[in-house]
Design a protein around this motif. Structure first.
Motif, mmCIF file in Angstrom:
data_model
loop_
_atom_site.group_PDB
_atom_site.id
_atom_site.type_symbol
_atom_site.label_atom_id
_atom_site.label_comp_id
_atom_site.label_asym_id
_atom_site.label_seq_id
_atom_site.Cartn_x
_atom_site.Cartn_y
_atom_site.Cartn_z
ATOM 1 N N VAL A 7 -2.286 -1.756 -0.549
ATOM 2 C CA VAL A 7 -2.165 -0.455 0.108
ATOM 3 C C VAL A 7 -1.316 -0.629 1.365
ATOM 4 O O VAL A 7 -1.579 -1.507 2.190
ATOM 5 C CB VAL A 7 -3.557 0.109 0.471
ATOM 6 C CG1 VAL A 7 -3.427 1.509 1.060
ATOM 7 C CG2 VAL A 7 -4.474 0.119 -0.749
ATOM 8 N N ASP A 8 -0.289 0.224 1.497
ATOM 9 C CA ASP A 8 0.578 0.132 2.682
ATOM 10 C C ASP A 8 0.051 0.996 3.823
ATOM 11 O O ASP A 8 -0.980 1.680 3.690
ATOM 12 C CB ASP A 8 2.034 0.452 2.328
ATOM 13 C CG ASP A 8 2.297 1.901 1.925
ATOM 14 O OD1 ASP A 8 1.468 2.792 2.228
ATOM 15 O OD2 ASP A 8 3.349 2.147 1.326
ATOM 16 N N ASP A 9 0.739 0.967 4.956
ATOM 17 C CA ASP A 9 0.318 1.709 6.148
ATOM 18 C C ASP A 9 0.284 3.221 5.920
ATOM 19 O O ASP A 9 -0.405 3.935 6.634
ATOM 20 C CB ASP A 9 1.265 1.419 7.326
ATOM 21 C CG ASP A 9 1.018 0.071 7.966
ATOM 22 O OD1 ASP A 9 -0.025 -0.562 7.682
ATOM 23 O OD2 ASP A 9 1.868 -0.364 8.770
ATOM 24 N N LYS A 10 1.028 3.703 4.954
ATOM 25 C CA LYS A 10 1.089 5.139 4.681
ATOM 26 C C LYS A 10 0.058 5.575 3.630
ATOM 27 O O LYS A 10 -0.014 6.738 3.266
ATOM 28 C CB LYS A 10 2.492 5.530 4.248
ATOM 29 C CG LYS A 10 3.531 5.226 5.330
ATOM 30 C CD LYS A 10 4.813 5.929 5.086
ATOM 31 C CE LYS A 10 5.872 5.646 6.104
ATOM 32 N NZ LYS A 10 5.520 5.495 7.469
ATOM 33 N N GLY A 11 -0.721 4.609 3.111
ATOM 34 C CA GLY A 11 -1.741 4.926 2.109
ATOM 35 C C GLY A 11 -1.257 4.850 0.677
ATOM 36 O O GLY A 11 -2.014 5.136 -0.253
ATOM 37 N N ASN A 12 0.009 4.490 0.457
ATOM 38 C CA ASN A 12 0.518 4.333 -0.902
ATOM 39 C C ASN A 12 -0.103 3.089 -1.530
ATOM 40 O O ASN A 12 -0.292 2.075 -0.854
ATOM 41 C CB ASN A 12 2.043 4.194 -0.895
ATOM 42 C CG ASN A 12 2.719 5.426 -0.331
ATOM 43 O OD1 ASN A 12 2.418 6.544 -0.733
ATOM 44 N ND2 ASN A 12 3.605 5.228 0.624
ATOM 45 N N VAL A 13 -0.386 3.168 -2.828
ATOM 46 C CA VAL A 13 -1.062 2.082 -3.527
ATOM 47 C C VAL A 13 -0.134 1.488 -4.586
ATOM 48 O O VAL A 13 0.414 2.209 -5.417
ATOM 49 C CB VAL A 13 -2.356 2.585 -4.204
ATOM 50 C CG1 VAL A 13 -3.047 1.459 -4.965
ATOM 51 C CG2 VAL A 13 -3.298 3.184 -3.177
ATOM 52 N N ALA A 14 0.020 0.174 -4.530
ATOM 53 C CA ALA A 14 0.792 -0.557 -5.542
ATOM 54 C C ALA A 14 -0.170 -1.419 -6.353
ATOM 55 O O ALA A 14 -1.146 -1.954 -5.819
ATOM 56 C CB ALA A 14 1.846 -1.444 -4.874
ATOM 57 N N GLN A 15 0.129 -1.539 -7.626
ATOM 58 C CA GLN A 15 -0.621 -2.434 -8.503
ATOM 59 C C GLN A 15 0.190 -3.710 -8.676
ATOM 60 O O GLN A 15 1.419 -3.663 -8.786
ATOM 61 C CB GLN A 15 -0.845 -1.792 -9.879
ATOM 62 C CG GLN A 15 -1.494 -0.430 -9.846
ATOM 63 C CD GLN A 15 -2.905 -0.450 -9.286
ATOM 64 O OE1 GLN A 15 -3.695 -1.340 -9.577
ATOM 65 N NE2 GLN A 15 -3.219 0.535 -8.459
ATOM 66 N N ILE A 16 -0.494 -4.829 -8.709
ATOM 67 C CA ILE A 16 0.200 -6.078 -9.017
ATOM 68 C C ILE A 16 0.324 -6.148 -10.532
ATOM 69 O O ILE A 16 -0.671 -6.139 -11.251
ATOM 70 C CB ILE A 16 -0.543 -7.309 -8.458
ATOM 71 C CG1 ILE A 16 -0.652 -7.200 -6.923
ATOM 72 C CG2 ILE A 16 0.179 -8.593 -8.864
ATOM 73 C CD1 ILE A 16 -1.446 -8.312 -6.271
ATOM 74 N N GLU A 17 1.572 -6.187 -11.016
ATOM 75 C CA GLU A 17 1.833 -6.203 -12.454
ATOM 76 C C GLU A 17 1.854 -7.608 -13.028
ATOM 77 O O GLU A 17 1.446 -7.832 -14.163
ATOM 78 C CB GLU A 17 3.180 -5.536 -12.757
ATOM 79 C CG GLU A 17 3.213 -4.062 -12.471
ATOM 80 C CD GLU A 17 4.542 -3.440 -12.852
ATOM 81 O OE1 GLU A 17 5.565 -4.149 -12.947
ATOM 82 O OE2 GLU A 17 4.546 -2.210 -13.056
ATOM 83 N N THR A 18 2.394 -8.549 -12.280
ATOM 84 C CA THR A 18 2.479 -9.944 -12.713
ATOM 85 C C THR A 18 1.986 -10.806 -11.562
ATOM 86 O O THR A 18 2.547 -10.764 -10.467
ATOM 87 C CB THR A 18 3.925 -10.340 -13.084
ATOM 88 O OG1 THR A 18 4.422 -9.419 -14.058
ATOM 89 C CG2 THR A 18 3.985 -11.755 -13.635
ATOM 90 N N TYR A 19 0.938 -11.572 -11.837
ATOM 91 C CA TYR A 19 0.316 -12.397 -10.810
ATOM 92 C C TYR A 19 0.848 -13.822 -10.825
ATOM 93 O O TYR A 19 1.248 -14.346 -11.876
ATOM 94 C CB TYR A 19 -1.200 -12.488 -11.050
ATOM 95 C CG TYR A 19 -1.939 -11.205 -10.817
ATOM 96 C CD1 TYR A 19 -2.416 -10.888 -9.559
ATOM 97 C CD2 TYR A 19 -2.174 -10.314 -11.853
ATOM 98 C CE1 TYR A 19 -3.115 -9.709 -9.330
ATOM 99 C CE2 TYR A 19 -2.862 -9.135 -11.642
ATOM 100 C CZ TYR A 19 -3.337 -8.844 -10.380
ATOM 101 O OH TYR A 19 -4.014 -7.678 -10.164
ATOM 102 N N ASP A 20 0.786 -14.445 -9.654
ATOM 103 C CA ASP A 20 0.919 -15.894 -9.505
ATOM 104 C C ASP A 20 2.194 -16.482 -10.107
ATOM 105 O O ASP A 20 2.162 -17.411 -10.912
ATOM 106 C CB ASP A 20 -0.302 -16.606 -10.089
ATOM 107 C CG ASP A 20 -1.590 -16.200 -9.391
ATOM 108 O OD1 ASP A 20 -1.522 -15.567 -8.316
ATOM 109 O OD2 ASP A 20 -2.665 -16.531 -9.920
ATOM 110 N N VAL A 21 3.325 -15.948 -9.701
ATOM 111 C CA VAL A 21 4.616 -16.511 -10.086
ATOM 112 C C VAL A 21 4.916 -17.578 -9.031
ATOM 113 O O VAL A 21 5.468 -17.280 -7.969
ATOM 114 C CB VAL A 21 5.708 -15.424 -10.155
ATOM 115 C CG1 VAL A 21 7.004 -16.020 -10.680
ATOM 116 C CG2 VAL A 21 5.261 -14.242 -11.008
#
Length: 187
Positions: free
Chosen positions: A157-171
């Protein structure tokens, strides 16, 4: 006899090359149709991903290539091209203009956390902090917030409240780790 020694030597050399290639590919993760090798740094890997060409262009325009090739460790939350496409029309082109280098640099540094944060590390930090943890970014004075959304899904979650999902982990990289995300984060 010489031919059989030559054939044996060639076979051994071929086997060694095959084993080295197998070891490299077994530890790599595919991103944008390209293997991301843990022996390469963040920039060396990212330039090969077809899903992150906008991010690479932005890193170059901001003059951050050398920094992201540095020792680290860094955790980069790398937006895909589709994530950049979700921004209002013209935003990317405007940010890539030389006059907007400071703003672009700030946005890019906001996607980088000092340290090596894998899925397991992030999950442990989230659970250890009551279900949510804030981590400082390289964009001084700005944090990213992390929370679980299911047993194997971390949201950013960024400072503006937008939410990102992690699509690919641990590269994994030689100087940190990349977590591929589906949204551009804004400080």
């Amino acid at each position: 006899m010489k031919l059989s020694h030559l054939a044996l030597g060639s076979a051994l050399a071929l086997a060694a090359c095959g084993a080295a290639f197998a070891a490299m590919t077994n530890d790599s993760v595919m991103v944008g149709g390209a293997p991301m090798y843990p022996t390469r740094n963040i920039v060396q890997n990212a330039v090969n991903s077809k899903d992150n060409t906008t991010l690479v262009a932005a890193v170059k325009a901001a003059g951050l290539v050398k920094a992201l090739e540095g020792k680290g460790p860094f955790t980069v939350f790398a937006p895909t091209n589709e994530a950049f496409d979700m921004l209002p029309k013209g935003t990317v082109a405007t940010l890539l203009e030389p006059k907007n280098k400071a703003e672009l640099t700030s946005i890019l540094l906001y996607h980088v956390v000092p340290g090596d944060f894998t899925f397991d590390t992030l999950r442990a930090d989230i659970e250890g902090h009551g279900g949510m943890v804030k981590l400082p970014t390289l964009d001084k004075g700005h944090d990213l917030t992390f929370r679980m959304n299911g047993p194997h899904n971390i949201e950013v979650v960024d400072d503006k409240g937008n939410v990102a999902q992690i699509e690919t982990y641990d590269v994994n990289q030689s100087n940190g780790v990349i977590q591929v995300i589906d949204r551009v984060l804004m400080p």
